[in-house]
Write a protein that holds these residues in place. Structure first.
Motif, PDB file in Angstrom:
ATOM      1  N   CYS A  72       2.458  29.780  -1.537  1.00  0.00           N
ATOM      2  CA  CYS A  72       1.840  28.649  -0.827  1.00  0.00           C
ATOM      3  C   CYS A  72       0.587  29.103  -0.092  1.00  0.00           C
ATOM      4  O   CYS A  72      -0.450  28.418  -0.108  1.00  0.00           O
ATOM      5  CB  CYS A  72       2.825  28.047   0.172  1.00  0.00           C
ATOM      6  N   ALA A  73       0.677  30.263   0.562  1.00  0.00           N
ATOM      7  CA  ALA A  73      -0.470  30.774   1.308  1.00  0.00           C
ATOM      8  C   ALA A  73      -1.617  31.130   0.369  1.00  0.00           C
ATOM      9  O   ALA A  73      -2.793  30.895   0.677  1.00  0.00           O
ATOM     10  CB  ALA A  73      -0.055  31.995   2.124  1.00  0.00           C
ATOM     11  N   ARG A  74      -1.284  31.689  -0.792  1.00  0.00           N
ATOM     12  CA  ARG A  74      -2.310  32.105  -1.742  1.00  0.00           C
ATOM     13  C   ARG A  74      -3.018  30.911  -2.365  1.00  0.00           C
ATOM     14  O   ARG A  74      -4.240  30.914  -2.529  1.00  0.00           O
ATOM     15  CB  ARG A  74      -1.663  32.972  -2.821  1.00  0.00           C
ATOM     16  N   ARG A  75      -2.260  29.878  -2.703  1.00  0.00           N
ATOM     17  CA  ARG A  75      -2.837  28.740  -3.424  1.00  0.00           C
ATOM     18  C   ARG A  75      -3.282  27.605  -2.504  1.00  0.00           C
ATOM     19  O   ARG A  75      -4.164  26.822  -2.857  1.00  0.00           O
ATOM     20  CB  ARG A  75      -1.820  28.208  -4.431  1.00  0.00           C
ATOM     21  N   SER A  76      -2.624  27.453  -1.337  1.00  0.00           N
ATOM     22  CA  SER A  76      -2.897  26.305  -0.457  1.00  0.00           C
ATOM     23  C   SER A  76      -2.975  26.719   1.001  1.00  0.00           C
ATOM     24  O   SER A  76      -2.597  25.961   1.896  1.00  0.00           O
ATOM     25  CB  SER A  76      -1.790  25.243  -0.632  1.00  0.00           C
ATOM     26  N   GLY A  77      -3.482  27.924   1.239  1.00  0.00           N
ATOM     27  CA  GLY A  77      -3.470  28.469   2.591  1.00  0.00           C
ATOM     28  C   GLY A  77      -4.269  27.669   3.599  1.00  0.00           C
ATOM     29  O   GLY A  77      -3.950  27.656   4.792  1.00  0.00           O
ATOM     30  N   LYS A  78      -5.310  26.965   3.150  1.00  0.00           N
ATOM     31  CA  LYS A  78      -6.122  26.169   4.062  1.00  0.00           C
ATOM     32  C   LYS A  78      -5.347  24.955   4.582  1.00  0.00           C
ATOM     33  O   LYS A  78      -5.543  24.518   5.727  1.00  0.00           O
ATOM     34  CB  LYS A  78      -7.389  25.710   3.337  1.00  0.00           C
ATOM     35  N   VAL A  79      -4.456  24.427   3.748  1.00  0.00           N
ATOM     36  CA  VAL A  79      -3.796  23.159   4.067  1.00  0.00           C
ATOM     37  C   VAL A  79      -2.498  23.347   4.833  1.00  0.00           C
ATOM     38  O   VAL A  79      -2.179  22.572   5.743  1.00  0.00           O
ATOM     39  CB  VAL A  79      -3.544  22.361   2.769  1.00  0.00           C
TER      40      VAL A  79
ATOM     41  N   VAL B 222       0.841  -1.203   0.000  1.00  0.00           N
ATOM     42  CA  VAL B 222       0.000   0.000   0.000  1.00  0.00           C
ATOM     43  C   VAL B 222       0.874   1.250   0.000  1.00  0.00           C
ATOM     44  O   VAL B 222       1.701   1.448   0.894  1.00  0.00           O
ATOM     45  CB  VAL B 222      -0.940   0.037   1.224  1.00  0.00           C
ATOM     46  N   GLY B 223       0.700   2.070  -1.014  1.00  0.00           N
ATOM     47  CA  GLY B 223       1.337   3.373  -1.049  1.00  0.00           C
ATOM     48  C   GLY B 223       0.304   4.460  -0.784  1.00  0.00           C
ATOM     49  O   GLY B 223      -0.896   4.263  -0.986  1.00  0.00           O
ATOM     50  N   PHE B 224       0.755   5.614  -0.331  1.00  0.00           N
ATOM     51  CA  PHE B 224      -0.171   6.712  -0.055  1.00  0.00           C
ATOM     52  C   PHE B 224       0.538   8.042  -0.295  1.00  0.00           C
ATOM     53  O   PHE B 224       1.765   8.140  -0.211  1.00  0.00           O
ATOM     54  CB  PHE B 224      -0.703   6.645   1.382  1.00  0.00           C
ATOM     55  N   ASP B 225      -0.245   9.038  -0.628  1.00  0.00           N
ATOM     56  CA  ASP B 225       0.245  10.410  -0.663  1.00  0.00           C
ATOM     57  C   ASP B 225      -0.064  11.039   0.683  1.00  0.00           C
ATOM     58  O   ASP B 225      -1.246  11.178   1.050  1.00  0.00           O
ATOM     59  CB  ASP B 225      -0.441  11.213  -1.773  1.00  0.00           C
ATOM     60  N   PRO B 226       0.961  11.425   1.467  1.00  0.00           N
ATOM     61  CA  PRO B 226       0.675  12.090   2.740  1.00  0.00           C
ATOM     62  C   PRO B 226      -0.093  13.397   2.524  1.00  0.00           C
ATOM     63  O   PRO B 226      -0.072  13.976   1.433  1.00  0.00           O
ATOM     64  CB  PRO B 226       2.079  12.369   3.302  1.00  0.00           C
ATOM     65  N   ARG B 227      -0.757  13.847   3.550  1.00  0.00           N
ATOM     66  CA  ARG B 227      -1.493  15.111   3.435  1.00  0.00           C
ATOM     67  C   ARG B 227      -0.557  16.226   2.942  1.00  0.00           C
ATOM     68  O   ARG B 227       0.606  16.320   3.341  1.00  0.00           O
ATOM     69  CB  ARG B 227      -2.134  15.507   4.757  1.00  0.00           C
ATOM     70  N   GLY B 228      -1.069  17.026   2.019  1.00  0.00           N
ATOM     71  CA  GLY B 228      -0.268  18.089   1.435  1.00  0.00           C
ATOM     72  C   GLY B 228       0.570  17.658   0.252  1.00  0.00           C
ATOM     73  O   GLY B 228       1.322  18.463  -0.302  1.00  0.00           O
ATOM     74  N   VAL B 229       0.444  16.389  -0.143  1.00  0.00           N
ATOM     75  CA  VAL B 229       1.268  15.824  -1.221  1.00  0.00           C
ATOM     76  C   VAL B 229       0.361  15.289  -2.327  1.00  0.00           C
ATOM     77  O   VAL B 229      -0.607  14.568  -2.050  1.00  0.00           O
ATOM     78  CB  VAL B 229       2.152  14.687  -0.690  1.00  0.00           C
ATOM     79  N   GLY B 230       0.689  15.592  -3.566  1.00  0.00           N
ATOM     80  CA  GLY B 230       0.036  14.975  -4.709  1.00  0.00           C
ATOM     81  C   GLY B 230      -1.473  15.031  -4.651  1.00  0.00           C
ATOM     82  O   GLY B 230      -2.086  16.098  -4.637  1.00  0.00           O
ATOM     83  N   ARG B 231      -2.088  13.839  -4.611  1.00  0.00           N
ATOM     84  CA  ARG B 231      -3.546  13.746  -4.660  1.00  0.00           C
ATOM     85  C   ARG B 231      -4.208  13.862  -3.293  1.00  0.00           C
ATOM     86  O   ARG B 231      -5.415  13.708  -3.174  1.00  0.00           O
ATOM     87  CB  ARG B 231      -3.947  12.434  -5.328  1.00  0.00           C
ATOM     88  N   SER B 232      -3.404  14.129  -2.270  1.00  0.00           N
ATOM     89  CA  SER B 232      -3.944  14.295  -0.910  1.00  0.00           C
ATOM     90  C   SER B 232      -3.898  15.779  -0.531  1.00  0.00           C
ATOM     91  O   SER B 232      -3.123  16.204   0.322  1.00  0.00           O
ATOM     92  CB  SER B 232      -3.151  13.456   0.090  1.00  0.00           C
ATOM     93  N   ALA B 233      -4.747  16.572  -1.208  1.00  0.00           N
ATOM     94  CA  ALA B 233      -4.770  18.022  -0.989  1.00  0.00           C
ATOM     95  C   ALA B 233      -3.368  18.600  -1.149  1.00  0.00           C
ATOM     96  O   ALA B 233      -2.888  19.360  -0.302  1.00  0.00           O
ATOM     97  CB  ALA B 233      -5.355  18.356   0.388  1.00  0.00           C
ATOM     98  N   GLY B 234      -2.713  18.226  -2.248  1.00  0.00           N
ATOM     99  CA  GLY B 234      -1.326  18.606  -2.466  1.00  0.00           C
ATOM    100  C   GLY B 234      -1.100  20.107  -2.484  1.00  0.00           C
ATOM    101  O   GLY B 234      -1.860  20.873  -3.083  1.00  0.00           O
ATOM    102  N   VAL B 235      -0.038  20.536  -1.808  1.00  0.00           N
ATOM    103  CA  VAL B 235       0.318  21.950  -1.734  1.00  0.00           C
ATOM    104  C   VAL B 235       0.900  22.399  -3.081  1.00  0.00           C
ATOM    105  O   VAL B 235       1.722  21.704  -3.685  1.00  0.00           O
ATOM    106  CB  VAL B 235       1.338  22.190  -0.610  1.00  0.00           C
ATOM    107  N   VAL B 236       0.473  23.568  -3.538  1.00  0.00           N
ATOM    108  CA  VAL B 236       1.013  24.197  -4.750  1.00  0.00           C
ATOM    109  C   VAL B 236       1.391  25.630  -4.395  1.00  0.00           C
ATOM    110  O   VAL B 236       0.599  26.348  -3.774  1.00  0.00           O
ATOM    111  CB  VAL B 236      -0.015  24.190  -5.901  1.00  0.00           C
ATOM    112  N   CYS B 237       2.618  26.026  -4.768  1.00  0.00           N
ATOM    113  CA  CYS B 237       3.127  27.333  -4.355  1.00  0.00           C
ATOM    114  C   CYS B 237       3.502  28.256  -5.509  1.00  0.00           C
ATOM    115  O   CYS B 237       3.473  29.467  -5.359  1.00  0.00           O
ATOM    116  CB  CYS B 237       4.359  27.146  -3.463  1.00  0.00           C
ATOM    117  N   ARG B 238       3.886  27.707  -6.658  1.00  0.00           N
ATOM    118  CA  ARG B 238       4.241  28.542  -7.801  1.00  0.00           C
ATOM    119  C   ARG B 238       4.106  27.729  -9.073  1.00  0.00           C
ATOM    120  O   ARG B 238       4.056  26.490  -9.026  1.00  0.00           O
ATOM    121  CB  ARG B 238       5.652  29.115  -7.660  1.00  0.00           C
TER     122      ARG B 238
END
Length: 512
Positions: free
Chosen positions: A197-204, A145-161
């Motif tokens: 990061c704050a602008r695009r993923s501030g909730k996460v 079993v593989g997983f994307d940790p929170r903030g990564v990829g398909r798990s609400a992945g963080v995007v900054c630029r």
């Protein structure tokens, strides 16, 4: 394993000397067998609603990752909902993406085995299918079993630029600034990154701590139907595994930590450790090619100095000093890649920077079309959430004499990086350093490699000690590279025997 990843502020050691003999540490009490994977009376994560703990994953064919191919038909994907904020477990949720390949021996199935390949920020959903051939023996009895940790990829992945912003930073930012103007651009870029990061993923981004991900792991364990967590963590994944063992010691099944993060180091300590580790690996590489390490180091520093003043054109791009240094770092992660470094350095000295730039792009996860993955975005978000430390430029500048002495090649970059990594980060980080103690947990295998550049061996010895007597079991691999499983037959046999048969090796077992 060559797939483990690690950022420059995620691991280290503190002594420039050789790897210590683990027999100088007081050995923990011996354990003859690990807990059976499905045994025990594991408690459910406290305070979580039944809507989360009672989930049943809807497994389906996996979609292709961006720019890639879908994994084979044996793989299935699903997601588990987890609280965005564990302080408000009944509130908003985010997904944790999973990928699974079921055990081929269904009658002998031992449960699920979860993997984290490092970073922080590596996508287990993408990496595990590519790396699964390494784990054929384990895949007979475990669901992989593989997983994307929170903030990564398909798990609400963080995007900054975006890609254009990243390329602009590549052209204009010197990560070893020499003038006040370069220092200002360096700090401004770090600030702009955090603002993005704050602008695009501030909730996460306030909720991407390793402790939060460890809580996610326990919920995933429950949803998968496992009484205990069986887990294989590499690089940053060792930090995550230790966090889980600390928070849920009674829920530990069989845990292996390979290429181990030093749990005792702060942000400057991690940078110091990697300065030592990468120079150690570079010295070993130079010796392997018949070069005197001091002379070879001087040769590389001369090349970097030339590139600082006159970057090499490569098509419509340039090989800068910063990119060249990244290109030198990349092959040190695996001894099999050392010949690539020899060729790239020789070419750059002739005025051809293509090979070093290609290695830098590999490390930065930039494809031929100029598209970057967001792994580095997640990496920074997780690292800055995990620590409240925010070293200043003045503090970084004060480190330069020591770090240059430890490594003329890597020291200056890693000293400045202490200030650039979380500079003006838009949210506060965790105030306390991670506690790796796990009293009452089943034995945890801690595998350190003596020539590991990114997570030097000394960190493994410290992790084994931090986990506690009867829990941390140190296994030492005499070799090179970042991670031992799959590259050392001895380590692979030892780890397989632990996962499959519960056989715990003696503390201080050495492989070569």
């Amino acid at each position: 394993m060559a797939v483990a990843l690690l950022g420059v502020l995620a691991a280290g050691c503190t002594s420039p000397g050789g790897a210590p003999d683990p027999t100088t540490q007081p050995p923990p009490a011996k354990s003859s067998a690990a807990a059976p994977p499905g045994s025990g009376d594991a408690k459910v994560s406290a305070g979580l609603p039944a809507s989360l703990t009672g989930q049943r994953p809807a497994w389906k064919r996996c979609a292709a990752p961006e720019g890639g191919e879908a994994p084979g038909s044996a793989w299935r994907c699903a997601e588990v909902r987890v609280p965005l904020d564990y302080a408000a477990p009944d509130g908003e949720t985010i997904p944790v993406a999973l990928i699974r390949k079921e055990a081929t021996d269904r009658r002998g199935r031992a449960g699920s085995l979860l993997f984290n390949f490092g970073g922080p920020g590596a996508s287990g959903v993408e990496i595990l299918p590519r790396a699964a051939s390494e784990y054929g023996a384990l895949g007979r009895r475990y669901d992989l079993v593989g997983f994307d940790p929170r903030g990564v990829g398909r798990s609400a992945g963080v995007v900054c630029r975006d890609d254009a912003e990243q390329d602009a930073a590549e052209r204009t930012v010197d990560h070893t600034p020499d003038t006040p103007a370069e220092e200002k651009r360096f700090l401004d870029d770090a600030t702009a990154f955090g603002a993005g990061c704050a602008r695009r993923s501030g909730k996460v981004i306030p909720h991407t701590t390793t402790a939060d991900t460890a809580r996610d792991l326990d919920l995933v364990r429950q949803v998968l139907g496992d009484a205990r967590l069986n887990y294989f963590g590499m690089s940053y994944g060792t930090q995550l595994g230790a966090a889980y063992a600390h928070l849920f010691p009674k829920n530990v099944g069989r845990l292996v930590l390979d290429a181990v993060v030093d749990p005792t180091a702060d942000s400057v300590g991690h940078a110091r450790n990697q300065t030592i580790g990468f120079q150690r690996a570079l010295d070993n590489y130079l010796r392997s090619t018949g070069q005197d390490p001091k002379a070879g180091t001087r040769r590389i520093t001369r090349l970097l100095e030339r590139l600082d003043g006159a970057p090499l054109p490569v098509g419509d791009r340039k090989l800068t000093e910063s990119l060249a240094l990244t290109g030198v770092v990349m092959p040190l992660y695996s001894q099999e890649s050392w010949p690539l470094l020899t060729s790239a350095l020789a070419a750059a000295e002739r005025g051809d920077g293509k090979e070093l730039l290609r290695l830098a792009d590999w490390y930065d996860d930039r494809d031929e079309s100029g598209h970057y993955s967001t792994q580095s975005h997640s990496q920074r978000a997780i690292s800055c959430a995990d620590s409240a430390e925010r070293p200043t430029l003045d503090q970084a500048r004060a480190l330069l004499p020591e770090f240059r002495r430890l490594s003329p090649v890597f020291g200056e970059f890693l000293a400045w990086d202490t200030a650039g990594w979380c500079a003006n980060w838009p949210v506060k980080g965790a105030e306390t350093r991670q506690d790796a103690s796990a009293p009452g947990a089943a034995p945890v295998l801690v595998v350190g490699t003596t020539g590991d550049p990114a997570t030097p061996y000394e960190g493994a010895a410290r992790m084994a000690k931090a986990l506690g007597a009867g829990v941390g079991v140190l296994v030492s691999n005499e070799g090179e590279g970042h991670g031992a499983y799959g590259s050392s037959a001895c380590v692979t046999r030892t780890v397989d025997a632990y996962f499959l048969d519960g056989k715990v090796p003696a503390y201080g077992t050495r492989c070569s």
